[in-house]
Design an enzyme around this catalytic site. Structure first.
Site, PDB file in Angstrom:
ATOM      1  N   ASP A 158     -11.107  -8.883   7.414  1.00 46.42           N
ATOM      2  CA  ASP A 158     -13.023  -8.850   6.761  1.00 46.42           C
ATOM      3  C   ASP A 158     -13.031 -10.753   6.795  1.00 46.42           C
ATOM      4  O   ASP A 158     -13.711 -10.622   7.648  1.00 46.42           O
ATOM      5  CB  ASP A 158     -12.637  -8.569   6.116  1.00 46.42           C
ATOM      6  CG  ASP A 158     -12.906  -6.856   5.280  1.00 46.42           C
ATOM      7  OD1 ASP A 158     -12.582  -6.115   6.235  1.00 46.42           O
ATOM      8  OD2 ASP A 158     -13.991  -6.408   4.196  1.00 46.42           O
ATOM      9  N   ASP A 190      -5.018  -6.718   6.032  1.00 51.35           N
ATOM     10  CA  ASP A 190      -6.909  -6.096   5.387  1.00 51.35           C
ATOM     11  C   ASP A 190      -7.533  -6.923   5.133  1.00 51.35           C
ATOM     12  O   ASP A 190      -8.808  -7.068   5.060  1.00 51.35           O
ATOM     13  CB  ASP A 190      -6.174  -4.694   4.240  1.00 51.35           C
ATOM     14  CG  ASP A 190      -7.390  -4.427   3.959  1.00 51.35           C
ATOM     15  OD1 ASP A 190      -8.544  -4.297   4.549  1.00 51.35           O
ATOM     16  OD2 ASP A 190      -7.090  -3.845   2.819  1.00 51.35           O
ATOM     17  N   ASP A 229      -2.822 -18.163   2.254  1.00 53.42           N
ATOM     18  CA  ASP A 229      -3.627 -19.084   1.590  1.00 53.42           C
ATOM     19  C   ASP A 229      -4.475 -20.158   2.645  1.00 53.42           C
ATOM     20  O   ASP A 229      -5.877 -19.598   2.957  1.00 53.42           O
ATOM     21  CB  ASP A 229      -3.712 -19.287   0.242  1.00 53.42           C
ATOM     22  CG  ASP A 229      -1.866 -20.369   0.316  1.00 53.42           C
ATOM     23  OD1 ASP A 229      -1.639 -20.609   1.343  1.00 53.42           O
ATOM     24  OD2 ASP A 229      -1.567 -20.915  -0.767  1.00 53.42           O
ATOM     25  N   TYR A 257       1.066  -1.415   0.223  1.00 49.68           N
ATOM     26  CA  TYR A 257       0.057   0.138   0.104  1.00 49.68           C
ATOM     27  C   TYR A 257       0.515   1.824  -0.010  1.00 49.68           C
ATOM     28  O   TYR A 257       0.411   3.091  -0.208  1.00 49.68           O
ATOM     29  CB  TYR A 257      -0.348   0.413   1.350  1.00 49.68           C
ATOM     30  CG  TYR A 257      -1.560  -0.775   0.892  1.00 49.68           C
ATOM     31  CD1 TYR A 257      -2.107  -2.067   0.324  1.00 49.68           C
ATOM     32  CD2 TYR A 257      -2.603  -1.123   2.185  1.00 49.68           C
ATOM     33  CE1 TYR A 257      -3.003  -3.050   0.339  1.00 49.68           C
ATOM     34  CE2 TYR A 257      -3.872  -1.894   2.219  1.00 49.68           C
ATOM     35  CZ  TYR A 257      -4.085  -2.745   1.617  1.00 49.68           C
ATOM     36  OH  TYR A 257      -4.964  -4.050   1.083  1.00 49.68           O
ATOM     37  N   LYS A 272       3.157 -15.475   2.980  1.00 46.27           N
ATOM     38  CA  LYS A 272       3.946 -16.425   1.844  1.00 46.27           C
ATOM     39  C   LYS A 272       4.999 -16.754   1.587  1.00 46.27           C
ATOM     40  O   LYS A 272       5.669 -16.134   0.305  1.00 46.27           O
ATOM     41  CB  LYS A 272       3.225 -15.694   0.543  1.00 46.27           C
ATOM     42  CG  LYS A 272       2.804 -16.326  -0.504  1.00 46.27           C
ATOM     43  CD  LYS A 272       1.290 -17.588  -0.586  1.00 46.27           C
ATOM     44  CE  LYS A 272       1.213 -17.998  -1.833  1.00 46.27           C
ATOM     45  NZ  LYS A 272       0.390 -19.128  -1.924  1.00 46.27           N
TER      46      LYS A 272
END
Ligand code: NAD
Ligand code: IPM
Ligand code: MN
Length: 330
Positions: A224, A220, A196, A117, A163
């Site tokens: 959620d 982020d 994942d 970001y 990852k």
């Protein structure tokens, strides 16, 4: 005197912020409101006006509703840029996103001012569009410290999510977290997971998760997911903290344009963020505990539509104030 800078923002932001302001009033906490986000762009061309940033920097804590306007999606100047700029200017690199429900008590510790970001981005002459993900050792160390400290305090453990099977920055992330854990937090159990499959674990076995330490973009998305398994975005709160200076407190949700203007948004995420502000921003832990209890009770007595009830935003706010044993102000 303690002053809270309130940035209502866009969409349902002002609707849920109004309920938080009534709580601040009930607790005799001074506050002032400032223009921010899409409304600020339409009024003066800037998502984070200089006056707003100055007021936030001078405040004891910042309480933010949400930003985002559908008509500004893809525009050159966007509300979301103001939010990123505010986080960076306040230096709030540690974003704490608790998710609780029956049998589930996890917290996502999200790195907030680095990674994809904030990296270089652009379009090259050959037509390639790019965003870059960058992290430095000190950036990973300081967020890892936060996660380990939180886990130690609650007698829990850390799961660091990356990852590493693909990303170079994840190699740094995993090495730094492993070294820091061994050197300074040997008493805190640490494990690592790939992002994942970990997303699946949040859905399948959220009760097995304690403190989740992860980088900006993964945090982020995973927060959620964690919200979805603990009652939805209407309930999910966050605290963004730096090493000093005011913290930033905001719901995990956005401006929810589909339901904005109808008075039906759940104010609980905003009010739980207000509780985090009381606890982490103002050092008023007892008031924070009382507010969280009041919110839990209000959720049972006056559930909003996202929870299958019929209460309006104001009804839910009234129920919280009643539970707080305060007279609703208008
Ligand atoms: P969103 O979080 O606004 O909404 C996602 C879903 O959750 C929608 O169905 C919405 O109606 C529901 N929802 C969210 N908050 C709710 C509440 N308090 N009560 C009841 N239902 C609620 O996400 P989105 O639709 O992807 O994004 C909308 C805008 O918000 C975009 O412009 C986005 O950039 C922005 N956004 C801002 C923030 C922020 O200000 N911190 C966070 C996320 C998204
Ligand atoms: C959040 C939001 C923001 C983020 C956007 C609006 C910049 O999605 O707070 O989760 O990605 O951090
Ligand atoms: Mn988000």
């Amino acid at each position: 005197m303690t002053v809270v800078a309130v940035l209502p923002g866009d969409g349902i932001g002002p609707e849920v912020a109004a309920e938080a302001v009534r709580v601040l009033d009930a607790l005799d906490i001074a506050h002032d409101e400032h223009s921010f986000g899409g409304g600020a762009i339409l009024a003066g061309g800037d998502a984070l006006p200089a006056e707003t940033l100055a007021a936030c920097s001078a405040s004891d804590a910042v309480l933010l509703g949400a930003v985002g306007l559908p008509e500004l999606e893809g525009a050159a100047v966007r509300p979301e840029q103001g939010l990123l700029a505010l986080r960076r200017e306040l230096g709030v690199y540690a974003n704490l996103r608790p998710a609780r429900a029956e049998g589930i008590d996890l917290i996502v510790v999200r790195e907030l001012t680095g990674g994809l970001y904030f990296g270089a981005r652009g379009t090259r002459d050959d037509g390639t569009w790019f965003d870059t993900c960058e992290y430095t050792r000190p950036e990973v160390e300081r967020i890892a410290h936060r996660a380990f400290a939180i886990a130690r305090e609650r007698g829990g453990r850390v799961t660091s999510v990356d990852k590493v099977n693909v990303l170079h920055t994840s190699r740094l992330w995993r090495d730094v977290v492993t070294e820091l854990g061994a050197a300074e937090y040997p008493d805190v159990p640490l494990d690592h997971a790939l992002v994942d499959s970990f997303a699946m674990t949040i859905v399948d076995a959220p009760q097995t998760i304690d403190v989740v330490l992860t980088e900006n973009t993964f945090g982020d998305i995973l927060s959620d997911v964690a919200a979805a398994v603990t009652g939805g975005l209407g309930l999910a709160a966050s605290a963004s903290l730096g090493d000093d200076g005011p913290g930033l407190f905001e719901p995990v949700h956005g401006s929810a344009p589909q339901i904005a203007g109808r008075g039906v948004a759940n104010p609980a995420a905003m009010l739980r963020s207000t509780a985090l502000l009381l606890r982490h921003g103002l050092g008023r832990g007892a008031d924070a505990d009382a507010l969280e209890r009041a919110i839990d009770r209000a959720l049972r007595e006056a559930p909003t539509r996202d929870l299958g009830g019929t209460a309006s935003t104001r009804d839910a706010g009234d129920a919280v104030l009643r539970a707080l044993d305060a007279t609703p102000t208008l």
